[in-house]
Design an enzyme around this catalytic site. Structure first.
Site, short mmCIF file in Angstrom:
data_model
loop_
_atom_site.label_atom_id
_atom_site.label_comp_id
_atom_site.label_asym_id
_atom_site.label_seq_id
_atom_site.Cartn_x
_atom_site.Cartn_y
_atom_site.Cartn_z
N TYR A 176 0.83 -1.20 0.00
CA TYR A 176 0.00 0.00 0.00
C TYR A 176 0.87 1.26 0.00
CZ TYR A 176 -4.26 -2.56 1.33
OH TYR A 176 -5.34 -3.40 1.35
N TYR A 227 -0.97 -10.16 0.61
CA TYR A 227 0.17 -9.74 1.44
C TYR A 227 0.01 -10.28 2.86
CZ TYR A 227 -3.20 -6.16 2.88
OH TYR A 227 -4.32 -5.52 3.33
N HIS A 252 -10.83 -2.45 -1.25
CA HIS A 252 -11.72 -1.82 -0.27
C HIS A 252 -12.73 -0.92 -0.99
CE1 HIS A 252 -9.17 -2.82 3.30
NE2 HIS A 252 -8.21 -2.80 2.40
N ARG A 255 -3.63 -11.63 3.78
CA ARG A 255 -4.87 -11.11 3.20
C ARG A 255 -5.01 -11.63 1.77
NH1 ARG A 255 -8.05 -7.33 4.51
NH2 ARG A 255 -9.45 -9.03 4.01
N HIS A 290 -7.71 -8.19 -2.50
CA HIS A 290 -8.98 -7.50 -2.20
C HIS A 290 -8.90 -6.03 -2.56
CE1 HIS A 290 -6.56 -6.74 1.43
NE2 HIS A 290 -7.26 -5.64 1.57
#
Lengths: 200, 244
Positions: free
Chosen positions: B110, B149, B164, B159, B162
């Site tokens: 991120y 990740y 959000h 995770r 995905h």
């Protein structure tokens, strides 16, 4: 039996720790995609009413201040009208979005003090600012309201506050003035001071 | 005039058995952040039945193109379209509402000061996008498939891929944040955040199927993700105040 043909609401998932990327990129320092973040202020110049500043923190059950929380607020104008309603103050947009400071955990909302809006039964609700709180570890946004300790008569007559069965908990919904026009409002997720959260 | 979701009226109560509960100990951060007292039940009021509205004027031309919207140079990764509709409980489109997304880059990193994962940042990927739904409730994004990740929870939690989603309705009480997962990802079933959703049907509602009909040959794949917001009660017997 017939089928209702109704859909279920999409299940909520946590906003996670990186919510700022999508919702407040400029606050995060990710400039270049959007010119400004949405919801920087719930009002425009010229909004009628008393300008106020509310500062607070969100505190977990271990006493730790959340530094990754994001909050949205929605409120009426000084006369109790919501944006879009007839007679509403065109300079009150009503909605704001703010996050805890990454170092201190304090958040701040600059707004105007809202007026009293009617409840469905016609009684007037006390002046309040609705909050929606999301963060890592919060699976579905928490809904609460900022009310004001200096609005005692309106608080006493508020049909929403009357729904709080344990009357001592109403105090968790009250912002306290620390100076003229300045209020403090901490939100406790757990413990003896746990804030009242609503299922609305 | 299409049959669209009503923008006024009382909100139908949330099905709290369908949503994740607050306290989900396998997702460890929830343990100290879950309210322990019962929520105070309140029918919706004007405060929750009204909400912010966003016009198309807030949108830039590349806001829904995450491949190009950071620097104008293309991000690295598998190109995908993510599209779908925002609907109410009666499958009516919710037009004119804001949908915001954020995600990791193709390596699972991120662009955020708190993410220190060893996968590198992509200099051309910010990982945020937004769109406003069309009159038929549709939205569309062009992005790259986010990487899976690892994250600090149990000793080896990952995770799944995905995206959000933050979705507005017409009332503040409809606000929803959720996550979209990808069909076939074996990490979905292992994820403690996914598994905060109590039922398999509920999890399934968050898994977007591969949509080859929307894929563009020689360009990109597509996934379809419909989002359902809580509805509004509509009956001629409802007592409403003037202007509500």
């Amino acid at each position: 039996m017939q089928n209702l043909h109704q859909l279920k609401e999409s299940p909520s998932q946590t906003a996670g720790p990186y919510v700022h990327i999508g919702c407040m990129p400029n606050f995060l320092g990710n400039t270049g995609t959007y010119p400004v973040d949405l919801g920087v202020s719930p009002m425009l110049d010229g909004a009628l009413g008393q300008a106020i500043t509310i500062t607070g923190r969100v505190i977990d059950g271990a006493g730790m201040v959340l530094r990754d929380v994001m909050i949205e607020s929605w409120q009426a104008d000084a006369a109790g009208h919501y944006p879009g309603q007839p007679g509403a103050d065109a300079n009150v947009t009503g909605w704001a979005r703010f996050a805890a400071d990454f170092d201190t955990g304090f958040w701040t909302l600059h707004t105007i003090k809202p007026g009293r809006a009617p409840a469905p039964n016609g009684q007037l609700m006390t002046p309040h600012i609705a909050l929606w709180i999301v963060a890592r570890g919060i699976n579905i946004g928490l809904q609460t309201r900022i009310c004001f300790a200096d609005e005692a008569p309106a608080n006493a007559a508020c049909p929403v506050l009357a729904r709080v069965e344990h009357k001592d908990r109403i105090a968790t919904l009250l912002a306290h003035a620390t100076a003229p026009g300045t209020y403090s409002f901490d939100i406790h997720l757990q413990g003896d001071a746990e804030t009242v959260f609503f299922d609305i | 005039m299409p049959d669209t979701a009503p923008a006024t009226g009382p909100l139908i109560g949330r099905d709290r058995n369908w949503h994740p509960p607050a306290y989900t100990p396998h997702y460890k951060t929830s343990v100290t952040r879950a309210p322990q007292r019962a929520l105070v039940a309140l029918g919706s009021t004007l405060t929750e039945e009204t909400g912010p509205a966003f016009g198309h004027s807030i949108l830039g031309p590349l806001d829904n193109n995450l491949i190009l919207n950071f620097t104008g140079q293309p991000a690295i990764g598998e190109r995908i379209i993510v599209h779908g509709r925002v609907l109410d409980d009666s499958a009516r489109p919710v037009p004119g509402v804001l949908v915001e997304i954020w995600q990791a880059n193709a390596g699972g990193r991120y662009r955020h000061k708190k993410d220190g994962y060893l996968a590198p940042l992509d200099p051309n990927f910010a990982g945020c996008g937004r769109a406003i739904t069309a009159p038929d409730g549709r939205y569309e994004f062009l992005t790259v498939r986010p990487g899976a990740y690892p994250w600090p929870n149990r000793t080896n939690d990952w995770r799944p891929m995905h995206i959000h989603f933050s979705v507005f309705g017409t009332g503040f009480g409809q606000r929803l944040i959720t996550q979209m997962y990808f069909e076939g990802d074996p990490l979905i079933a292992r994820c403690p955040i996914v598994n905060t959703v109590p039922s398999a049907d509920g999890v399934g509602q968050l898994v977007a199927p591969l949509d080859m009909n929307a894929a563009i040959p020689m360009d990109c794949l597509a996934y379809k993700f419909d989002i359902v917001l809580r509805g509004r009660r509509q009956t001629r017997f409802e007592n409403r105040l003037e202007g509500m």
